[in-house]
Design a protein around this motif. Structure first.
Motif, PDB file in Angstrom:
ATOM      1  N   LEU A  24      40.843 -69.687 -66.734  1.00 47.43           N
ATOM      2  CA  LEU A  24      40.562 -69.881 -68.158  1.00 47.43           C
ATOM      3  C   LEU A  24      41.408 -68.951 -69.026  1.00 47.43           C
ATOM      4  O   LEU A  24      41.851 -69.339 -70.110  1.00 47.43           O
ATOM      5  CB  LEU A  24      39.073 -69.662 -68.436  1.00 47.43           C
ATOM      6  CG  LEU A  24      38.131 -70.738 -67.898  1.00 47.43           C
ATOM      7  CD1 LEU A  24      36.674 -70.357 -68.166  1.00 47.43           C
ATOM      8  CD2 LEU A  24      38.442 -72.104 -68.515  1.00 47.43           C
ATOM      9  N   GLU A  25      41.663 -67.741 -68.554  1.00 45.90           N
ATOM     10  CA  GLU A  25      42.533 -66.833 -69.305  1.00 45.90           C
ATOM     11  C   GLU A  25      43.967 -67.349 -69.321  1.00 45.90           C
ATOM     12  O   GLU A  25      44.655 -67.244 -70.347  1.00 45.90           O
ATOM     13  CB  GLU A  25      42.475 -65.431 -68.712  1.00 45.90           C
ATOM     14  CG  GLU A  25      41.189 -64.695 -69.036  1.00 45.90           C
ATOM     15  CD  GLU A  25      41.131 -63.300 -68.451  1.00 45.90           C
ATOM     16  OE1 GLU A  25      40.317 -62.490 -68.923  1.00 45.90           O
ATOM     17  OE2 GLU A  25      41.886 -63.027 -67.486  1.00 45.90           O
ATOM     18  N   SER A  26      44.396 -67.950 -68.217  1.00 45.44           N
ATOM     19  CA  SER A  26      45.746 -68.519 -68.193  1.00 45.44           C
ATOM     20  C   SER A  26      45.858 -69.724 -69.119  1.00 45.44           C
ATOM     21  O   SER A  26      46.960 -70.101 -69.527  1.00 45.44           O
ATOM     22  CB  SER A  26      46.125 -68.931 -66.765  1.00 45.44           C
ATOM     23  OG  SER A  26      45.356 -70.044 -66.330  1.00 45.44           O
ATOM     24  N   ASP A  27      44.702 -70.309 -69.481  1.00 46.08           N
ATOM     25  CA  ASP A  27      44.683 -71.423 -70.429  1.00 46.08           C
ATOM     26  C   ASP A  27      44.535 -70.931 -71.867  1.00 46.08           C
ATOM     27  O   ASP A  27      44.387 -71.730 -72.780  1.00 46.08           O
ATOM     28  CB  ASP A  27      43.537 -72.379 -70.087  1.00 46.08           C
ATOM     29  CG  ASP A  27      43.809 -73.806 -70.575  1.00 46.08           C
ATOM     30  OD1 ASP A  27      44.950 -74.285 -70.430  1.00 46.08           O
ATOM     31  OD2 ASP A  27      42.880 -74.428 -71.120  1.00 46.08           O
ATOM     32  N   GLY A  28      44.538 -69.615 -72.035  1.00 45.43           N
ATOM     33  CA  GLY A  28      44.578 -69.040 -73.372  1.00 45.43           C
ATOM     34  C   GLY A  28      43.263 -68.546 -73.928  1.00 45.43           C
ATOM     35  O   GLY A  28      43.192 -68.167 -75.096  1.00 45.43           O
ATOM     36  N   HIS A  29      42.213 -68.519 -73.103  1.00 47.19           N
ATOM     37  CA  HIS A  29      40.901 -68.117 -73.600  1.00 47.19           C
ATOM     38  C   HIS A  29      40.621 -66.639 -73.333  1.00 47.19           C
ATOM     39  O   HIS A  29      41.215 -66.026 -72.448  1.00 47.19           O
ATOM     40  CB  HIS A  29      39.807 -68.967 -72.955  1.00 47.19           C
ATOM     41  CG  HIS A  29      39.958 -70.430 -73.196  1.00 47.19           C
ATOM     42  ND1 HIS A  29      39.829 -70.992 -74.441  1.00 47.19           N
ATOM     43  CD2 HIS A  29      40.253 -71.458 -72.354  1.00 47.19           C
ATOM     44  CE1 HIS A  29      40.025 -72.305 -74.369  1.00 47.19           C
ATOM     45  NE2 HIS A  29      40.279 -72.602 -73.105  1.00 47.19           N
ATOM     46  N   GLN A  30      39.674 -66.088 -74.083  1.00 37.33           N
ATOM     47  CA  GLN A  30      39.138 -64.757 -73.823  1.00 37.33           C
ATOM     48  C   GLN A  30      37.882 -64.948 -72.979  1.00 37.33           C
ATOM     49  O   GLN A  30      36.964 -65.656 -73.391  1.00 37.33           O
ATOM     50  CB  GLN A  30      38.783 -64.050 -75.120  1.00 37.33           C
ATOM     51  CG  GLN A  30      39.920 -63.976 -76.132  1.00 37.33           C
ATOM     52  CD  GLN A  30      39.413 -63.539 -77.492  1.00 37.33           C
ATOM     53  OE1 GLN A  30      38.652 -62.577 -77.601  1.00 37.33           O
ATOM     54  NE2 GLN A  30      39.817 -64.246 -78.538  1.00 37.33           N
ATOM     55  N   VAL A  31      37.846 -64.314 -71.803  1.00 37.21           N
ATOM     56  CA  VAL A  31      36.752 -64.565 -70.865  1.00 37.21           C
ATOM     57  C   VAL A  31      36.067 -63.256 -70.492  1.00 37.21           C
ATOM     58  O   VAL A  31      36.727 -62.273 -70.152  1.00 37.21           O
ATOM     59  CB  VAL A  31      37.255 -65.259 -69.579  1.00 37.21           C
ATOM     60  CG1 VAL A  31      36.092 -65.546 -68.629  1.00 37.21           C
ATOM     61  CG2 VAL A  31      38.000 -66.545 -69.931  1.00 37.21           C
ATOM     62  N   GLU A  32      34.738 -63.256 -70.551  1.00 39.51           N
ATOM     63  CA  GLU A  32      33.931 -62.150 -70.044  1.00 39.51           C
ATOM     64  C   GLU A  32      33.041 -62.703 -68.940  1.00 39.51           C
ATOM     65  O   GLU A  32      32.352 -63.716 -69.144  1.00 39.51           O
ATOM     66  CB  GLU A  32      33.086 -61.525 -71.155  1.00 39.51           C
ATOM     67  CG  GLU A  32      33.925 -60.867 -72.248  1.00 39.51           C
ATOM     68  CD  GLU A  32      33.065 -60.176 -73.301  1.00 39.51           C
ATOM     69  OE1 GLU A  32      31.995 -59.624 -72.936  1.00 39.51           O
ATOM     70  OE2 GLU A  32      33.448 -60.203 -74.483  1.00 39.51           O
ATOM     71  N   ALA A  33      33.084 -62.055 -67.766  1.00 34.19           N
ATOM     72  CA  ALA A  33      32.354 -62.554 -66.603  1.00 34.19           C
ATOM     73  C   ALA A  33      31.251 -61.577 -66.205  1.00 34.19           C
ATOM     74  O   ALA A  33      31.435 -60.351 -66.262  1.00 34.19           O
ATOM     75  CB  ALA A  33      33.303 -62.777 -65.433  1.00 34.19           C
ATOM     76  N   PHE A  34      30.110 -62.125 -65.762  1.00 32.69           N
ATOM     77  CA  PHE A  34      28.929 -61.322 -65.449  1.00 32.69           C
ATOM     78  C   PHE A  34      28.347 -61.759 -64.106  1.00 32.69           C
ATOM     79  O   PHE A  34      28.352 -62.953 -63.783  1.00 32.69           O
ATOM     80  CB  PHE A  34      27.861 -61.498 -66.532  1.00 32.69           C
ATOM     81  CG  PHE A  34      28.364 -61.246 -67.930  1.00 32.69           C
ATOM     82  CD1 PHE A  34      28.302 -59.988 -68.499  1.00 32.69           C
ATOM     83  CD2 PHE A  34      28.922 -62.295 -68.668  1.00 32.69           C
ATOM     84  CE1 PHE A  34      28.780 -59.766 -69.781  1.00 32.69           C
ATOM     85  CE2 PHE A  34      29.401 -62.080 -69.957  1.00 32.69           C
ATOM     86  CZ  PHE A  34      29.322 -60.807 -70.512  1.00 32.69           C
ATOM     87  N   PRO A  35      27.826 -60.814 -63.311  1.00 33.12           N
ATOM     88  CA  PRO A  35      27.235 -61.166 -62.010  1.00 33.12           C
ATOM     89  C   PRO A  35      25.847 -61.773 -62.115  1.00 33.12           C
ATOM     90  O   PRO A  35      25.338 -62.320 -61.135  1.00 33.12           O
ATOM     91  CB  PRO A  35      27.197 -59.819 -61.270  1.00 33.12           C
ATOM     92  CG  PRO A  35      27.102 -58.793 -62.358  1.00 33.12           C
ATOM     93  CD  PRO A  35      27.895 -59.352 -63.507  1.00 33.12           C
ATOM     94  N   THR A  36      25.201 -61.652 -63.278  1.00 31.91           N
ATOM     95  CA  THR A  36      23.871 -62.251 -63.463  1.00 31.91           C
ATOM     96  C   THR A  36      23.783 -62.924 -64.824  1.00 31.91           C
ATOM     97  O   THR A  36      24.501 -62.554 -65.767  1.00 31.91           O
ATOM     98  CB  THR A  36      22.742 -61.196 -63.384  1.00 31.91           C
ATOM     99  OG1 THR A  36      22.791 -60.347 -64.547  1.00 31.91           O
ATOM    100  CG2 THR A  36      22.840 -60.365 -62.118  1.00 31.91           C
ATOM    101  N   GLY A  37      22.878 -63.865 -64.919  1.00 34.00           N
ATOM    102  CA  GLY A  37      22.653 -64.528 -66.194  1.00 34.00           C
ATOM    103  C   GLY A  37      22.002 -63.610 -67.210  1.00 34.00           C
ATOM    104  O   GLY A  37      22.220 -63.742 -68.414  1.00 34.00           O
TER     105      GLY A  37
END
Length: 233
Positions: A24-37
């Motif tokens: 998704l970052e390579s598609d130009g987005h800013q991404v924040e990822a989390f191990p839990t909901g």
């Protein structure tokens, strides 16, 4: 595509989180990822994002639980991920207000394409209707306020997900005219794969429940699609 968007991803599998983030970052987005909901939800309450991707099975609150909490205050688009190809899970995810549902294992590029389709639909609709669509559509006891992206029943707002809103709006724009499942998939979801027609049926089923008592009904046109009409017609 509609430019850079901020996306939150929750999945307890570190490899999957990293793959999704990278693509998704390579598609130009800013991404924040989390191990839990739960961590994603806490972050969302601090700062909202443009799209949420939720794994169903995670430590702590499930993806279904987080989807329910998000829908209490937001119409942010939500994509659910699951390791089980279960009709029950699929129906539950859509029933809680998610906008799409992807079964693991999945192609990272297919997820990117789904994300693009959601953002493209939102951008296209906002541009198109800013120019062409009347600000308010009415039918029965319903009034659709497009600038405010809300639907009122006798002045009281209805709680609709983004997909439910777009589906209702498209049917209202074609009031009385039948619209095919394929057209709805292309115009509302942004893709037209035949196997995804159940997404239309499930969303229509959910929307029918919310429209109960509004003076309008979504009528099935056998072998074709749906039409919206006032009750009693």
């Amino acid at each position: 595509m509609g430019g850079s968007k901020r996306i939150y991803v929750a999945d307890d599998d570190e490899n999957i989180r990293q793959i999704i983030k990278t693509f998704l970052e390579s598609d130009g987005h800013q991404v924040e990822a989390f191990p839990t909901g739960d961590l994603l939800l806490a972050r969302f309450l601090e700062a909202e994002c443009g799209l949420v991707i939720l794994d169903v099975m995670m430590p702590g609150s499930s993806g279904f639980d987080i989807c329910t909490e998000l829908r209490k205050s937001s119409t942010v688009p939500i994509i659910m991920l699951t390791a089980r190809d279960s009709e029950t899970d699929y129906a539950m995810g859509l029933g809680l207000g998610s906008d799409d549902y992807i079964t693991k294992p999945f192609s990272a590029m297919s997820l990117v394409m789904r994300v693009r389709a959601i953002f493209r639909r939102i951008d296209f609709e906002s541009q198109k209707h800013a120019q062409e669509m009347p600000e308010t559509l009415t039918m029965g006891a319903l009034a659709l306020d497009d600038p405010g992206r809300r639907v009122l029943r006798d002045g009281t707002p209805l709680a609709l997900s983004p997909t439910e809103y777009e589906l209702l709006k498209y049917l209202m724009l074609h009031g009385g005219q039948a619209v095919s499942r394929e057209e709805l998939l292309n115009q509302v979801w942004g893709f037209g794969t035949a196997v995804e027609t159940r997404a239309t049926d499930d969303t229509v089923r959910r929307l029918r429940q919310k429209l109960d008592g509004c003076g309008v009904v979504i009528e099935a046109v056998w072998g074709y699609g749906f039409r919206l009409k006032e009750s009693g017609q």
